[in-house]
Design an enzyme around this catalytic site. Structure first.
Site, PDB file in Angstrom:
ATOM      1  NE  ARG A   1      10.327  -5.352  10.637  1.00  0.00           N
ATOM      2  CZ  ARG A   1      10.036  -4.404   9.765  1.00  0.00           C
ATOM      3  NH1 ARG A   1      10.580  -3.217   9.886  1.00  0.00           N
ATOM      4  NH2 ARG A   1       9.194  -4.627   8.789  1.00  0.00           N
TER       5      ARG A   1
ATOM      6  CE  LYS B   1      -2.766  -0.099   3.464  1.00  0.00           C
ATOM      7  NZ  LYS B   1      -2.846   1.209   4.153  1.00  0.00           N
TER       8      LYS B   1
ATOM      9  NE  ARG C   1      -5.298   2.690  11.470  1.00  0.00           N
ATOM     10  CZ  ARG C   1      -4.350   1.895  10.982  1.00  0.00           C
ATOM     11  NH1 ARG C   1      -4.483   0.587  11.051  1.00  0.00           N
ATOM     12  NH2 ARG C   1      -3.275   2.399  10.458  1.00  0.00           N
TER      13      ARG C   1
ATOM     14  NE  ARG D   1       1.077  -6.117  10.723  1.00  0.00           N
ATOM     15  CZ  ARG D   1       2.164  -6.033   9.941  1.00  0.00           C
ATOM     16  NH1 ARG D   1       3.184  -6.855  10.114  1.00  0.00           N
ATOM     17  NH2 ARG D   1       2.229  -5.134   8.993  1.00  0.00           N
TER      18      ARG D   1
ATOM     19  NE  ARG E   1       8.059  -6.750   4.506  1.00  0.00           N
ATOM     20  CZ  ARG E   1       7.031  -6.149   5.092  1.00  0.00           C
ATOM     21  NH1 ARG E   1       7.022  -5.957   6.394  1.00  0.00           N
ATOM     22  NH2 ARG E   1       6.007  -5.748   4.384  1.00  0.00           N
TER      23      ARG E   1
END
Ligand SMILES: [Zn+2]
Length: 215
Positions: free
Chosen positions: A161, A13, A88, A172, A127
């Site tokens: 992370r 995004k 949101r 999430r 990642r």
């Protein structure tokens, strides 16, 4: 054009927002930037936001809405803006409608970036970040370093992370489904939603978005 960009974490995004804002010559307004700018300038809203953040609490909708409204009323946003990370939830979307109506303007489109859930998990959980510099980002599938676990740029150690761990990503996504997805239905009723696939190369997704927006 006044656009709201929505999509799950891992949809790219932020990257798309930056490219689209540039292509459309409108400011990219992200909640993260709004918070940082208000806090560093020491505005009243920034001070309020900081006190909640320092206490480990969520910043109330009124504070976020206030910052977004101030930003949308700046001269560079007269002909449009692209909102990223705001609204949101439905109550923020309703407050945004009230704020826009007060300024006698309307949203033109809500661009919904669609990515299959398993792809989101693959993107984020793969990642690997450099311990020396968080801007040195790699991926176990899409951007492999030359030597496993070692940063190509500086030789630092690569790690995952906590935020990027699969379990956290699933949580999430759950928050996105329960809080943010209902705004897509809210805007669908207003006939504003344009859905595109966020799969493929960054420039392909940008081109697809521009076409969907009729540009
Ligand atoms: Zn590095």
């Amino acid at each position: 054009m006044r656009i709201v960009l929505v999509g799950p974490p891992g949809a790219g995004k932020g990257t798309q927002a930056a490219f689209l804002a540039q292509n459309l010559s409108i400011p990219h307004i992200s909640t993260g930037d709004l918070f940082r700018a208000n806090i560093s300038k020491g505005t009243d809203l920034g001070k309020q936001a900081k006190s909640y953040m320092d206490a480990g609490q969520l910043v109330p909708d009124e504070v976020t809405i206030g910052m977004a409204k101030d930003r949308m009323e700046q001269p560079d946003a007269v002909n449009g803006f692209l909102l990223d990370g705001f609204p949101r939830n439905v109550s923020q979307a309703e407050a945004l409608d009230v704020a826009l109506k007060a300024d006698d303007v309307k949203l033109d489109a809500v661009l919904d970036l669609e990515v299959p859930e398993d792809e989101v998990v693959k993107r984020i959980a793969g990642r690997r970040i450099c311990r020396n510099d968080s801007a040195h980002v790699f991926h176990v599938v899409y951007k492999q370093p030359e030597a496993e676990g070692v940063c190509d740029v500086c030789g630092g150690e690569l790690y995952q992370r906590d935020d990027d761990k699969e379990e956290t990503v699933r949580k999430r996504l759950e928050v996105y489904h329960t809080q943010t997805e209902p705004i897509i239905d809210y805007y669908r009723e207003q006939g504003l939603v344009v859905t595109i696939s966020a799969l493929g190369k960054v420039e392909e997704v940008t081109a697809r978005a521009m076409e969907a927006l009729g540009r």
